[in-house]
Design an enzyme around this catalytic site. Structure first.
Site, PDB file in Angstrom:
ATOM      1  NE  ARG A  82      -3.435  -0.210   2.493  1.00  0.00           N
ATOM      2  CZ  ARG A  82      -4.321  -0.600   3.715  1.00  0.00           C
ATOM      3  NH1 ARG A  82      -4.210   0.010   4.688  1.00  0.00           N
ATOM      4  NH2 ARG A  82      -4.848  -1.546   3.575  1.00  0.00           N
TER       5      ARG A  82
ATOM      6  CE  LYS B 284      -6.269 -16.426  11.069  1.00  0.00           C
ATOM      7  NZ  LYS B 284      -5.433 -14.923  10.682  1.00  0.00           N
TER       8      LYS B 284
ATOM      9  CB  ILE C 120      -0.547 -26.762  13.745  1.00  0.00           C
ATOM     10  CG1 ILE C 120       0.179 -26.312  14.983  1.00  0.00           C
ATOM     11  CG2 ILE C 120      -1.178 -28.094  13.873  1.00  0.00           C
ATOM     12  CD1 ILE C 120      -1.108 -26.144  16.019  1.00  0.00           C
TER      13      ILE C 120
ATOM     14  CE  LYS D  41      -6.080 -18.750  13.423  1.00  0.00           C
ATOM     15  NZ  LYS D  41      -5.229 -18.458  14.359  1.00  0.00           N
TER      16      LYS D  41
ATOM     17  N   GLY E 190       2.738 -15.424  14.439  1.00  0.00           N
ATOM     18  CA  GLY E 190       4.135 -15.091  14.315  1.00  0.00           C
ATOM     19  C   GLY E 190       4.795 -14.844  12.969  1.00  0.00           C
TER      20      GLY E 190
END
Length: 396
Positions: free
Chosen positions: A40, A97, A128, A197, A295
């Site tokens: 942006r 998500k 994960i 999620k 993270g």
């Protein structure tokens, strides 16, 4: 067929986008290159060796770009990028998500119509690989439930409260200071991040799409010292849990809410910013997946895993969606909850079918009892706007 080189057109260079860049710089994968990055604000980016642009067309018109990676915050802008990529037969990796939770049915149909892959494992639980595991290793009808801690920010706050006796406001401030929670943390502590999620996970676990508006969602933002004290007196901890679970052979229910977790449960000991997912089957019982759910580096690594999977032509098959019989979504079942309130008006907000325990005091009151999930969903908005706290309280 194995693809020789992936040239990425990257949208977004925030925490995850920059994390992907750092991971690639460290591992020096010659088969994956960031060709162009759309941002942006051009003036904020000076990383050497990267071509930046603020024009979407520059990415899509680059003839060398053969994969789109979308890592921006805005839901509608992300949707337009992903849809355009699929229509241009460009494989795309997404980490958004919220966008996926609201548009997955359409995007699945578009993948099938164009024969083009959309991968998004990083959107569900960071490092994960829950989606790919559900796709490849749990692709049968014996799955009973997928539940766990899907948001690292709220789990960090709860860990500080229950392990160190930190006040809720102080734990939230620390999470914001360390970058685990945003300055406006409502998506995390309100349960919405976990909800998005869970919607994505459910498609791969049970082959059904549930509109986010149809899922009872309640966060930890109304929790106070009375609720923490109650949990400790019962030798339990409060965790924010997303759950997709079969009620019977033909019905599945979803919820995102705090739960009073007993010591013998796997997720009882999931601490700090980590996520933990428990997959339960009819014959293989339980599998536990644990890792960092957010993270720059954990999520950037998960994005890279999706990218490198395209070197071998990998894409989701959505096997559960193609099954002859999918379970139906239901809120027609009862669960035991802990309900803390103050005013008489709030006391009558929920209609319990059976009460196990009741407590009155000048400062607060609570009820432990049974009521239908449909009742919680019906009263969800009123509960979120009141000075009350709701948590599932399983008997085991």
């Amino acid at each position: 067929m194995k693809q020789q080189i992936i040239n990425i057109g990257l949208f977004g260079f925030g925490t995850v986008g920059h994390g992907l860049y750092e991971v690639l710089s460290r591992i020096k994968n010659s088969q994956v290159n960031i060709k162009i990055v759309c941002v942006r604000h051009l003036e904020k980016h000076t990383e050497p060796g990267i071509r930046f642009t603020d024009q979407t067309d520059d990415v899509f018109n680059d003839p060398e770009v053969n994969t789109i990676v979308e890592l921006i915050d805005e839901e509608e802008a992300a949707y337009e990028i992903v849809k355009r990529a699929l229509n241009h037969h460009l494989p795309v990796v997404s980490g958004n998500k919220k966008m996926l939770a609201h548009h997955l049915p359409e995007l699945i149909a578009l993948q099938q119509a164009t024969g083009t892959a959309l991968l998004y494992d990083a959107s569900a639980c960071g490092s994960i690989p829950v989606i790919r595991n559900l796709e490849e290793y749990y692709d049968n009808d014996l799955l009973l439930s997928v539940k766990g801690i899907l948001n690292g920010s709220s789990n960090f706050i709860l860990s500080k409260i229950f392990n160190e006796g930190m006040a809720y406001t102080d734990a939230l401030a620390l999470a914001q200071q360390l970058g685990f929670a945003e300055s406006n943390p409502v998506l995390d502590i309100g349960g919405w991040d976990s909800l998005y999620k869970l919607i994505i996970i459910t498609i791969h676990a049970f082959g059904i799409y549930v509109d986010p508006k149809e899922v009872f969602t309640f966060g930890i933002d109304r929790m106070n010292e009375a609720d923490i004290r109650f949990a400790l007196e019962k030798s339990r901890r409060i965790k924010l849990v997303g759950c997709a679970e079969k009620v019977d052979d033909e019905r599945v229910t979803l919820s995102v809410m705090p739960q009073l977790i007993s010591r013998q449960k796997y997720i009882y000991s999931v601490e700090d910013e980590f996520n933990g997912v428990v997959i339960k089957g009819l014959f293989y019982y339980k599998q536990f997946m644990f890792g960092q759910g957010a993270g720059a580096y954990p999520t950037g690594s998960a994005v890279l895993s999706d990218i490198t999977a395209r070197l071998y032509g990998y894409q989701y098959e959505y096997k559960k969606l193609a099954a002859d019989l999918q379970p139906e979504y239901t809120t027609d079942f009862s669960l035991r909850i802990y309900y803390r309130y103050v005013s008489e008006q709030d006391a009558s907000l929920l209609n319990f079918s059976h009460i196990d325990e009741r407590y009155y005091s000048h400062n607060h009151c609570y009820v432990v009892g049974w009521l239908p999930m449909s009742e919680l969903l019906l009263k969800a908005e009123a509960l979120r706007l009141s000075d009350v706290f709701v948590a599932a309280f399983p008997e085991d």
